[in-house]
Design a protein around this motif. Sequence first.
Motif, short mmCIF file in Angstrom:
data_model
loop_
_atom_site.label_atom_id
_atom_site.label_comp_id
_atom_site.label_asym_id
_atom_site.label_seq_id
_atom_site.Cartn_x
_atom_site.Cartn_y
_atom_site.Cartn_z
N LEU A 228 11.88 10.18 1.80
CA LEU A 228 11.51 8.75 2.63
C LEU A 228 12.23 7.87 1.48
O LEU A 228 11.84 8.14 -0.21
CB LEU A 228 10.15 8.28 2.53
CG LEU A 228 9.17 6.70 2.89
CD1 LEU A 228 10.36 6.99 4.10
CD2 LEU A 228 8.70 7.17 2.32
N VAL B 122 11.49 1.14 5.06
CA VAL B 122 11.84 2.06 4.03
C VAL B 122 12.89 2.55 4.75
O VAL B 122 13.12 2.54 6.30
CB VAL B 122 10.79 2.82 4.22
CG1 VAL B 122 9.74 1.97 3.19
CG2 VAL B 122 10.09 2.86 5.78
N ILE C 77 8.66 -1.22 6.85
CA ILE C 77 7.73 -0.31 5.97
C ILE C 77 6.16 -0.24 6.23
O ILE C 77 5.10 0.31 6.03
CB ILE C 77 7.41 -1.31 4.16
CG1 ILE C 77 7.08 -0.71 3.94
CG2 ILE C 77 7.02 -2.62 4.52
CD1 ILE C 77 7.52 -1.13 2.12
N ARG D 298 -0.26 8.13 -0.16
CA ARG D 298 -0.25 9.61 -0.98
C ARG D 298 -1.18 10.80 -0.54
O ARG D 298 -0.74 11.99 -0.79
CB ARG D 298 0.95 9.55 -2.15
CG ARG D 298 2.21 8.96 -1.95
CD ARG D 298 2.93 8.79 -3.80
NE ARG D 298 4.16 8.24 -3.40
CZ ARG D 298 4.99 7.40 -4.15
NH1 ARG D 298 4.22 7.30 -5.84
NH2 ARG D 298 6.01 6.50 -4.24
N THR E 221 -0.29 2.54 -2.24
CA THR E 221 0.85 3.29 -1.64
C THR E 221 -0.11 5.25 -2.45
O THR E 221 0.45 6.40 -2.10
CB THR E 221 2.28 3.67 -2.87
OG1 THR E 221 2.88 2.30 -2.54
CG2 THR E 221 3.54 4.52 -3.08
N GLU E 222 -0.78 4.48 -3.16
CA GLU E 222 -0.88 5.82 -4.33
C GLU E 222 -1.83 6.62 -2.89
O GLU E 222 -2.16 7.80 -3.04
CB GLU E 222 -2.02 6.16 -5.34
CG GLU E 222 -0.51 5.25 -6.23
CD GLU E 222 -0.53 4.34 -6.42
OE1 GLU E 222 -0.91 2.99 -5.77
OE2 GLU E 222 0.71 3.77 -6.88
N PHE F 113 3.45 2.94 4.85
CA PHE F 113 2.41 2.26 4.08
C PHE F 113 1.52 1.43 4.56
O PHE F 113 2.12 -0.56 4.58
CB PHE F 113 3.65 1.01 2.75
CG PHE F 113 4.14 2.49 2.42
CD1 PHE F 113 2.97 4.10 1.68
CD2 PHE F 113 5.39 2.71 2.72
CE1 PHE F 113 4.07 5.36 0.67
CE2 PHE F 113 6.73 4.25 2.02
CZ PHE F 113 5.47 4.89 1.04
N ASN G 36 11.33 -1.85 -2.55
CA ASN G 36 11.80 -1.57 -1.09
C ASN G 36 13.44 -1.00 -0.99
O ASN G 36 13.99 -1.04 -2.48
CB ASN G 36 11.38 -2.66 -0.70
CG ASN G 36 9.92 -2.92 0.09
OD1 ASN G 36 10.41 -4.76 0.66
ND2 ASN G 36 9.20 -2.40 -0.03
N ASN H 97 9.37 2.48 -0.76
CA ASN H 97 7.64 2.11 -0.44
C ASN H 97 7.04 0.51 -0.61
O ASN H 97 8.31 -0.41 -1.34
CB ASN H 97 7.04 3.38 -1.89
CG ASN H 97 7.28 2.75 -3.37
OD1 ASN H 97 7.32 1.50 -3.90
ND2 ASN H 97 7.54 4.25 -3.84
N ARG H 98 5.73 0.57 -1.15
CA ARG H 98 5.32 -1.21 -0.38
C ARG H 98 5.71 -1.48 -1.83
O ARG H 98 5.96 -2.51 -2.13
CB ARG H 98 4.01 -1.14 -0.25
CG ARG H 98 3.45 -2.30 -0.48
CD ARG H 98 1.91 -2.27 0.55
NE ARG H 98 1.96 -1.65 1.81
CZ ARG H 98 2.84 -2.66 3.07
NH1 ARG H 98 2.95 -4.03 2.36
NH2 ARG H 98 2.68 -2.03 3.81
N GLU H 99 5.79 -1.09 -3.34
CA GLU H 99 6.13 -1.50 -4.66
C GLU H 99 7.65 -1.44 -4.93
O GLU H 99 8.07 -2.46 -5.98
CB GLU H 99 5.28 -1.21 -5.66
CG GLU H 99 4.46 -0.79 -5.78
CD GLU H 99 2.81 -0.47 -4.66
OE1 GLU H 99 3.80 0.64 -4.23
OE2 GLU H 99 2.28 -0.99 -4.07
#
Length: 356
Positions: A81, A40, A108, A122, A118-119, A112, A88, A84-86
């Motif tokens: 940023l 990231v 990453i 956050r 990711t949710e 994460f 890149n 995210n993991r879903e």
Amino acid sequence: MVGMSYFNSEKPKPRFSRWGIVSLLALALAGLSFLPSGYVIERPGQVFNVMGEIDGKQVISSSDLESYPSESRFDITTVSLLGNREANPNWIQVLAAWADPDQLVLPIDTVFPPNLSTEEVRAESTLQMEVSQQDAIAVALKQMGYQVPRSLYVNSVIEDTPASKKLIAGDFVVSAQGFAITTFEELKATIQATGDSELLLGLVRDGIERQITITPAKQGDSFVIGAMLGYTYDFPASVLLQLGDVGGPSGGLMFTLGILDSFTPDSLAGNNHVAGTGTISSDGQVGPIGGIKLKVIAAKDAGATVFLAPSQNCEELLGHVPSGLSVAIVRDLEDALIVLDQVAAGTKLPELKCTN
């Protein structure tokens, strides 16, 4: 008939033309643009003046306290940023960021964690901001002379963890292993000391005292129970903080200063523009944060002339302070107020120096 051989006087053509090489490079770059990187990218983020307004609403307000006009500006700095993991960043973006001193490339997993979606990351970030705001209000009100009682409570419980179906959001934690506890640090130390044995917790739920047992689970080098805890305060006056969609705990110090400046007569920093970062604990200690080198860039770009930084981040800043920005290292709220007194008086701050 005499046999004859014929030779072409032209040089043999290369197997690949120049255009062919260009085409191959273009295809390679196109492939890199679609290939996930596993990284990231962090960049200088937005800057928020806590003495101002967002979407037409004052960032700091109160229906109980008298507010005062101020000439000071206090900025919360952030880091943006990319990825995210879903989703890149691709390798072209990563390579460009590596070449840019104003960007930071991170694996990453450092942002994460593999065990969190990711949710969930956050949600944790949002919770950290909410907790930091409550701590900032408490610290500021205590600095103003108010008594602010507090209690340790469960903010949320993570599914499929030891605390799942045993703790619920809103539980007040009052004891561990038979001993009264009042701070998160005390509870954390007890969990580590208990290890993978049974942990006896004393709770107050819906006004009724009860006891439960939880067996902590090993996560990395420590033990966890799978609950997010924070403090709930019995505030003597209502203070409302509004900053929109910003997460993390790093605005604690600047919120605290903004509250003090809003509800006390004098401008804490005179007519100066001060930015900064750092968590704030319930006893006024300033804690370290991430992305400090990017935050000083954001502060300078926004026009700040002074930056307040946690003492534990000092080494990271050596050699990375933008020209025209003075950095002051602070350990707690008292340090920060001393610096602001100097700034308001027009005293030149010393060059950045780190001490143990």
